[in-house]
Design a protein around this motif. Structure first.
Motif, PDB file in Angstrom:
ATOM      1  N   PRO A 155       0.677  -1.321   0.088  1.00 15.52           N
ATOM      2  CA  PRO A 155      -0.108  -0.006   0.236  1.00 15.52           C
ATOM      3  C   PRO A 155       0.796   1.486   0.012  1.00 15.52           C
ATOM      4  O   PRO A 155       1.895   1.319   0.515  1.00 15.52           O
ATOM      5  N   PRO A 156       0.292   2.365  -0.703  1.00 12.45           N
ATOM      6  CA  PRO A 156       1.080   3.591  -0.567  1.00 12.45           C
ATOM      7  C   PRO A 156       1.394   4.257   1.019  1.00 12.45           C
ATOM      8  O   PRO A 156       0.524   3.737   1.540  1.00 12.45           O
ATOM      9  N   PRO A 157       2.368   5.093   1.017  1.00 15.34           N
ATOM     10  CA  PRO A 157       2.577   5.375   2.273  1.00 15.34           C
ATOM     11  C   PRO A 157       1.339   6.302   2.846  1.00 15.34           C
ATOM     12  O   PRO A 157       0.816   7.149   1.662  1.00 15.34           O
ATOM     13  N   PRO A 158       1.096   6.595   3.744  1.00 14.68           N
ATOM     14  CA  PRO A 158       0.010   7.491   4.305  1.00 14.68           C
ATOM     15  C   PRO A 158       0.494   8.850   3.895  1.00 14.68           C
ATOM     16  O   PRO A 158       1.745   9.238   4.034  1.00 14.68           O
ATOM     17  N   PRO A 159      -0.649   9.757   3.574  1.00 17.37           N
ATOM     18  CA  PRO A 159      -0.289  11.206   3.294  1.00 17.37           C
ATOM     19  C   PRO A 159       0.479  12.075   4.431  1.00 17.37           C
ATOM     20  O   PRO A 159       0.000  11.884   5.588  1.00 17.37           O
ATOM     21  N   SER A 160       1.150  12.903   4.104  1.00 16.49           N
ATOM     22  CA  SER A 160       1.788  13.796   5.059  1.00 16.49           C
ATOM     23  C   SER A 160       1.166  14.944   5.252  1.00 16.49           C
ATOM     24  O   SER A 160       1.408  16.115   5.930  1.00 16.49           O
ATOM     25  N   HIS A 161       0.063  15.251   4.779  1.00 14.00           N
ATOM     26  CA  HIS A 161      -0.876  16.446   4.758  1.00 14.00           C
ATOM     27  C   HIS A 161      -2.086  16.183   4.761  1.00 14.00           C
ATOM     28  O   HIS A 161      -2.583  15.153   4.175  1.00 14.00           O
ATOM     29  N   ASN A 162      -3.007  17.383   4.842  1.00 10.98           N
ATOM     30  CA  ASN A 162      -4.504  16.928   4.968  1.00 10.98           C
ATOM     31  C   ASN A 162      -4.921  16.957   3.529  1.00 10.98           C
ATOM     32  O   ASN A 162      -5.021  18.007   2.776  1.00 10.98           O
ATOM     33  N   ILE A 163      -5.525  15.816   2.883  1.00  7.89           N
ATOM     34  CA  ILE A 163      -6.041  15.644   1.806  1.00  7.89           C
ATOM     35  C   ILE A 163      -7.292  16.152   1.645  1.00  7.89           C
ATOM     36  O   ILE A 163      -8.093  16.016   2.418  1.00  7.89           O
ATOM     37  N   ARG A 164      -7.592  17.162   0.515  1.00  9.26           N
ATOM     38  CA  ARG A 164      -8.967  17.641   0.419  1.00  9.26           C
ATOM     39  C   ARG A 164      -9.750  16.670  -0.046  1.00  9.26           C
ATOM     40  O   ARG A 164      -9.616  16.121  -1.104  1.00  9.26           O
TER      41      ARG A 164
END
Length: 76
Positions: free
Chosen positions: A23-32
């Protein structure tokens, strides 16, 4: 008839191989979230996180230039 003969050799029906996509790494910012498809809870969570970021970091400066109006060459 085995699975390979029945389904063919495609990545969707790859039962025997041990390869699994990581799985891709978790996002480092708040995804809109996509507001047309998102649940109201996603939208409310995004809004509260955005408000907290504004309170801690302040507003972003707007470096927008003045609005330029299009004037055709024949008018010059």
């Amino acid at each position: 008839m085995n699975d390979l003969d029945f389904y063919g050799n495609t990545e969707h029906f790859n039962f025997k191989s041990g390869k699994r996509k990581t799985p891709p790494p978790p996002p480092s910012h708040n995804i809109r979230p996509d507001f047309e498809k998102a649940d109201w809870r996603d939208w409310a969570m995004f809004q509260t996180i955005r408000d907290i970021d504004k309170a801690t970091k302040g507003d972003k400066p707007n470096n927008w230039k003045e609005e330029e109006h299009y004037v055709p060459k024949r008018i010059h």
